[in-house]
Design a protein around this motif. Sequence first.
Motif, PDB file in Angstrom:
ATOM      1  N   LEU A   8       0.816  -1.215   0.000  1.00  0.00           N
ATOM      2  CA  LEU A   8       0.000   0.000   0.000  1.00  0.00           C
ATOM      3  C   LEU A   8       0.849   1.262   0.000  1.00  0.00           C
ATOM      4  N   ILE A   9       2.088   1.141   0.509  1.00  0.00           N
ATOM      5  CA  ILE A   9       2.883   2.350   0.739  1.00  0.00           C
ATOM      6  C   ILE A   9       3.235   3.059  -0.564  1.00  0.00           C
ATOM      7  N   ILE A  10       3.546   2.269  -1.595  1.00  0.00           N
ATOM      8  CA  ILE A  10       3.998   2.906  -2.836  1.00  0.00           C
ATOM      9  C   ILE A  10       2.901   3.776  -3.462  1.00  0.00           C
TER      10      ILE A  10
ATOM     11  N   GLY B  30      -1.705  13.760   6.603  1.00  0.00           N
ATOM     12  CA  GLY B  30      -1.424  12.662   5.692  1.00  0.00           C
ATOM     13  C   GLY B  30      -1.312  11.350   6.439  1.00  0.00           C
ATOM     14  N   LEU B  31      -0.563  11.365   7.548  1.00  0.00           N
ATOM     15  CA  LEU B  31      -0.403  10.135   8.323  1.00  0.00           C
ATOM     16  C   LEU B  31      -1.718   9.693   8.946  1.00  0.00           C
ATOM     17  N   ILE B  32      -2.495  10.682   9.415  1.00  0.00           N
ATOM     18  CA  ILE B  32      -3.789  10.346  10.024  1.00  0.00           C
ATOM     19  C   ILE B  32      -4.666   9.596   9.025  1.00  0.00           C
ATOM     20  N   PHE B  33      -4.727  10.101   7.807  1.00  0.00           N
ATOM     21  CA  PHE B  33      -5.539   9.434   6.775  1.00  0.00           C
ATOM     22  C   PHE B  33      -4.997   8.051   6.467  1.00  0.00           C
ATOM     23  N   ALA B  34      -3.672   7.973   6.345  1.00  0.00           N
ATOM     24  CA  ALA B  34      -3.064   6.697   5.990  1.00  0.00           C
ATOM     25  C   ALA B  34      -3.363   5.652   7.060  1.00  0.00           C
ATOM     26  N   TYR B  35      -3.211   6.033   8.315  1.00  0.00           N
ATOM     27  CA  TYR B  35      -3.486   5.100   9.411  1.00  0.00           C
ATOM     28  C   TYR B  35      -4.954   4.691   9.432  1.00  0.00           C
ATOM     29  N   SER B  36      -5.800   5.669   9.132  1.00  0.00           N
ATOM     30  CA  SER B  36      -7.243   5.383   9.215  1.00  0.00           C
ATOM     31  C   SER B  36      -7.665   4.296   8.232  1.00  0.00           C
ATOM     32  N   THR B  37      -6.946   4.189   7.104  1.00  0.00           N
ATOM     33  CA  THR B  37      -7.369   3.163   6.141  1.00  0.00           C
ATOM     34  C   THR B  37      -7.259   1.768   6.743  1.00  0.00           C
TER      35      THR B  37
ATOM     36  N   PRO C 233       6.187   1.247   9.253  1.00  0.00           N
ATOM     37  CA  PRO C 233       6.534   1.520   7.846  1.00  0.00           C
ATOM     38  C   PRO C 233       5.888   2.774   7.262  1.00  0.00           C
ATOM     39  N   PHE C 234       4.600   3.008   7.516  1.00  0.00           N
ATOM     40  CA  PHE C 234       3.967   4.225   6.989  1.00  0.00           C
ATOM     41  C   PHE C 234       4.645   5.463   7.551  1.00  0.00           C
ATOM     42  N   ALA C 235       4.922   5.443   8.857  1.00  0.00           N
ATOM     43  CA  ALA C 235       5.526   6.601   9.505  1.00  0.00           C
ATOM     44  C   ALA C 235       6.898   6.880   8.921  1.00  0.00           C
ATOM     45  N   LEU C 236       7.613   5.814   8.620  1.00  0.00           N
ATOM     46  CA  LEU C 236       8.980   5.974   8.107  1.00  0.00           C
ATOM     47  C   LEU C 236       8.974   6.584   6.715  1.00  0.00           C
ATOM     48  N   LEU C 237       8.090   6.064   5.844  1.00  0.00           N
ATOM     49  CA  LEU C 237       8.172   6.440   4.438  1.00  0.00           C
ATOM     50  C   LEU C 237       7.288   7.629   4.083  1.00  0.00           C
ATOM     51  N   LEU C 238       6.105   7.757   4.745  1.00  0.00           N
ATOM     52  CA  LEU C 238       5.233   8.887   4.422  1.00  0.00           C
ATOM     53  C   LEU C 238       5.506  10.082   5.313  1.00  0.00           C
TER      54      LEU C 238
ATOM     55  N   GLY D 193       8.283  12.390   7.889  1.00  0.00           N
ATOM     56  CA  GLY D 193       9.567  13.023   7.628  1.00  0.00           C
ATOM     57  C   GLY D 193      10.053  13.648   8.915  1.00  0.00           C
ATOM     58  N   ARG D 194      10.943  14.631   8.815  1.00  0.00           N
ATOM     59  CA  ARG D 194      11.530  15.273   9.976  1.00  0.00           C
ATOM     60  C   ARG D 194      10.454  15.852  10.927  1.00  0.00           C
ATOM     61  N   THR D 195       9.452  16.545  10.346  1.00  0.00           N
ATOM     62  CA  THR D 195       8.495  17.249  11.212  1.00  0.00           C
ATOM     63  C   THR D 195       7.425  16.332  11.792  1.00  0.00           C
ATOM     64  N   THR D 196       7.319  15.128  11.255  1.00  0.00           N
ATOM     65  CA  THR D 196       6.248  14.259  11.755  1.00  0.00           C
ATOM     66  C   THR D 196       6.785  12.944  12.297  1.00  0.00           C
ATOM     67  N   GLU D 197       8.021  12.940  12.694  1.00  0.00           N
ATOM     68  CA  GLU D 197       8.622  11.711  13.195  1.00  0.00           C
ATOM     69  C   GLU D 197       7.851  11.166  14.403  1.00  0.00           C
ATOM     70  N   THR D 198       7.529   9.874  14.384  1.00  0.00           N
ATOM     71  CA  THR D 198       6.811   9.274  15.520  1.00  0.00           C
ATOM     72  C   THR D 198       7.778   8.405  16.321  1.00  0.00           C
ATOM     73  N   LEU D 199       7.350   7.977  17.484  1.00  0.00           N
ATOM     74  CA  LEU D 199       8.212   7.234  18.388  1.00  0.00           C
ATOM     75  C   LEU D 199       8.854   5.997  17.774  1.00  0.00           C
ATOM     76  N   PRO D 200       8.082   5.148  17.066  1.00  0.00           N
ATOM     77  CA  PRO D 200       8.725   3.953  16.504  1.00  0.00           C
ATOM     78  C   PRO D 200       9.859   4.304  15.559  1.00  0.00           C
ATOM     79  N   VAL D 201       9.721   5.402  14.818  1.00  0.00           N
ATOM     80  CA  VAL D 201      10.766   5.784  13.874  1.00  0.00           C
ATOM     81  C   VAL D 201      12.030   6.177  14.623  1.00  0.00           C
ATOM     82  N   VAL D 202      11.833   6.961  15.683  1.00  0.00           N
ATOM     83  CA  VAL D 202      12.987   7.393  16.463  1.00  0.00           C
ATOM     84  C   VAL D 202      13.625   6.190  17.154  1.00  0.00           C
ATOM     85  N   ALA D 203      12.794   5.312  17.648  1.00  0.00           N
ATOM     86  CA  ALA D 203      13.319   4.126  18.322  1.00  0.00           C
ATOM     87  C   ALA D 203      14.177   3.319  17.367  1.00  0.00           C
ATOM     88  N   ALA D 204      13.721   3.207  16.134  1.00  0.00           N
ATOM     89  CA  ALA D 204      14.441   2.420  15.155  1.00  0.00           C
ATOM     90  C   ALA D 204      15.821   3.011  14.892  1.00  0.00           C
TER      91      ALA D 204
END
Lengths: 388, 275, 388
Positions: free
Chosen positions: B121-123, B140-147, B211-216, B218-229
Amino acid sequence: MSGVRLENLVKRYGDVLAVDDVSLEIEKGELIALLGPSGCGKTSTLKMMAGLEKITEGNIYIEGRRVNDLKPEDRDVAMVFEDYSLYHRMSVAQNIAFPLRVRKVRRAEIQKRVGDMLELLELGDVANARVQDLSGGQQQRVAIARALVREPALLLLDEPLSHLDADMKVRLRTEIRWLQQERNVTAVLVTHDQLEALALADRIAVMDSARIHQYASASDVYERPANIIVAAFVGEPPMNLLDCTLEAVDARLYATAGSANGGVAIDVGSSAFDELAAHDVDLSGAFVLGIRPEHIAVSDDGDVSSSISAEVFFSEWLGMERLLMLAEPGGKEHWITALVRSEFSVREGDEIRITIDPDHAVIFDGASGRAVAGGQPEPSEQPEPGRA
Amino acid sequence: MIEDARPRKILRTLGLIAIVIAFVFPVYWLLSFSFKPERLFFDLPPVWTFDPIVTEWVNTFRTLKLWETIINSIIVAGGSTLLTILVGTPASYSLARLRVRGKTDIMLFIIASRMAPAVALIIPFFLIYQFLDLLDSHIGLIFAYSTFNMALYVWLLTVMTRELPADLEGVAEADGYHPFQVFLRIGLPLMRPSIIAVGVLAFIFAWNEFPFALLLGGRTTETLPVVAARSLSAGGVEWARLAVISTVMVIPVAVMVFFLHKQIVRGLSMGAVRG
Amino acid sequence: MLEVEDLTMRYGELVALESVTLDARPGEIVAVLGPSGAGKSTLLRLITGLTRPSSGSISLSGRPIQKEASWRRNIALVHESYVLYPHMSVTENMAFPLKSREAPREYSDQEITERISEVAKVLEIDLLLERQPHELSGGQRQRVALGRALVREPAVLLLDEPISHLDAKLRNWLRGELRRRLSAAPWPTLWATPDGFEALAVADRVAVLRAGQILQFDEPQEIFDRPVGVGVAEVSGTPPMNVLPGELIADPLGVKVAGAPEPLPLVRPTQIDSLPAGEVSIGVRPFALRIVRPGDAGSSTPASVLACEYSGRHTVISVRLEHETLRLLEAGQHNIPVNEPVLIAWDGAEVSIFSREASCAGALEFQTTVGSNEHRAAPSSEQPVQTG
């Protein structure tokens, strides 16, 4: 020979007393009913017989053998449940054969007995159908067949008809009675439906608040209730229970009941007087007069001295009979119910005269609720918990 | 049933204690790592007593601006959960209780959207977001997660709502209420425990999403799992930092479950609506 | 005034209701009597508007409503499963319909409280008003569901088995109380029940519904005394009329019953010219037959006893007559052992003769032609059709 004997049976759940000193004896081939409202202890008693509940105190004997410490499967007891509890993936014939199979009965013998059962209950046509495709009534018949195929020493029926439609209920009721007598099996029926108990049972144990209030034949429970609890529970339409005071005049007893103008005196006859006199009952207390609706005679213009006046509150035509709800003249509350011939034509608001049949009157003590005339003695001499 | 004898009761209690330890121990281990001096991490046998230090907590919050990350995570996970509940609840009610044409097809379609792997779905998401300029945006992330959350939410809630007593709606309509009123006044209150239970589940999924957080994002919307990674890199694993971030991630979920566990259990068992 | 005309409901191939026509005047109680699956609930759902009919019309005071939304019809429905709103207290449940925007008028909070407490007293739920539904017993919930309808001022009141789960005492009392109340109400009431006894007692008119069709729509006395066909005969009265296959012989007039050595002679009623000779169904009321000893004079048929079911006032004795089961009603208690051979006396019994056309189709098997009412051989008052 005694089929089953319960001896001073007690069941406690923590602090709650569910069954309080229940003793009764069931003859072989007899069907008795444990009748009472929900929570009266009848189901706990049944479960102790089946071995599904531990006995707190007391003993249970089945055909002379003490079964307290036997596992359910070793007691030779079969049970029919309210919700049928069949094996849904099996066919009708497999369900019936199951209790024999687990007991390792020979194959030929199983076939013969299952065949007999199918024929007896006219289930031959559906022998290979899956039970879940059957109607509720048919399922319960399969459950009964499964219980009887083992020829158990004791058959326990736990509200077997309560989930069925009215017409099926009546049909299956007849069938249970017939089968039980035909097979001469000792049986205990647990029910809250007094009509079911009257129709099926040789004897009825009326239970309420963990105790047996009367254990007698169906007709004695109906005609000669031991106390007010039994009187109020058995019979439809229910027995009239009128608060009254008693007075003896010329060796006849008169009950004064009703609230208008100090009440009216009802002639209860001489036999009740004799019975009270024989037991030395003090007539000064409060009493309750019990009289079944069918033992009240009505007329448009009865003899004023022996009858009392009542107003028709409403009247129901029931085909063969007419049910009259009567109020005191000028009163606004239902007072007495009478069941009369359907030809007796009245209109609501009419004033009629009624006479009670003294031979069928029962007098209860107002404080203890115990019958003092016209009823049977209670099974125990313990003090009554008072009126229900 | 024959009541429990005392020895059996004791045995059962011991068994339960063992199970609880098995579940709680990893959480304790994680927590202890974030307060342990780094040199004790790999001592064998494990060191059970030590003087707790908070340096790693202070460092992580200061250098990684962890507060901003936490707020991002809350906005994205919370926002998508809220959106899912707002849209998914009426949808579930309709699917469960109303006569909707093609009901089974819709339900199958919903569950099918959960079957595709996230990567597939990410591509398309990436290309669409690039076109709509939604990359690296909260919305953008909110919509993506909602799907993906919507599918889960609607599926579970529909199944649960079906268990409400039959004929409720008919009776309420006969009492003079429009179907929408019936939904608001009868349906919603009865669905509440299920909404909470499934809502918490949806929040947890969004909160942990990677994965969605990582690829969709960016710097301003980084979430905890991304930082943890990012604590895991070719240069090695920063154990202490990972422990701190993981602990931060566990806290809200634990708190939520702690306060709502009754509702969640009720919702999942649907005992609430059986009168 | 409620008028239902030619109402038909099909689910695919299945016909749930077929051309049902009935009406109910304000203050009238019309009982819809039929076994489960007859279409009673479907009829009530169609009138409420929860389901759309396949064809036909429903109108209220001359205004067609079958296209109107259910929530605008102002129809109070007590559902057979007596659902309550699980998240509302008893009071809130009962207030719910009064607070609707579609209620016929606005009710002040005070009036709502008054209406609820008045109805609650009648239903004996006044002490339960603050309870939640899950704290109530089945009977209590049924009364709350009933209360929710009784507080309203509907255009029509629809009751689906409203008192079936109450104990005998309350059921008897409520039946009369509801009748009083609803007879004085400015709206009609439809009362669905599988209980013939209840229908006779409560209704001004009874519509007998079977397999989706109305077999007879008439006053209770007519339904009981002059059933138009076997379908009606089998549901009216407790226990209902026995129906046996037989053969009508024209000369000398008589009827051959299974198990009888010779035809039972009939007395020709004067007003009847032609009788449906040949295969017929014979209806006979349980109280019309007697059990006699061998050697007693008169026409009798041999039978064997299946079961005796006591009900307090009577005993229903079921006997087997070749392949048919026959029920007899005798006063008092009787206990005849199972399988005991007995003789059934038909002397002077009123019998109804039903023609047996269309005898091949399932539930319609016993449907008689319209003319069968005239063919009925025995008006109730005299006994023109007599055996012996």
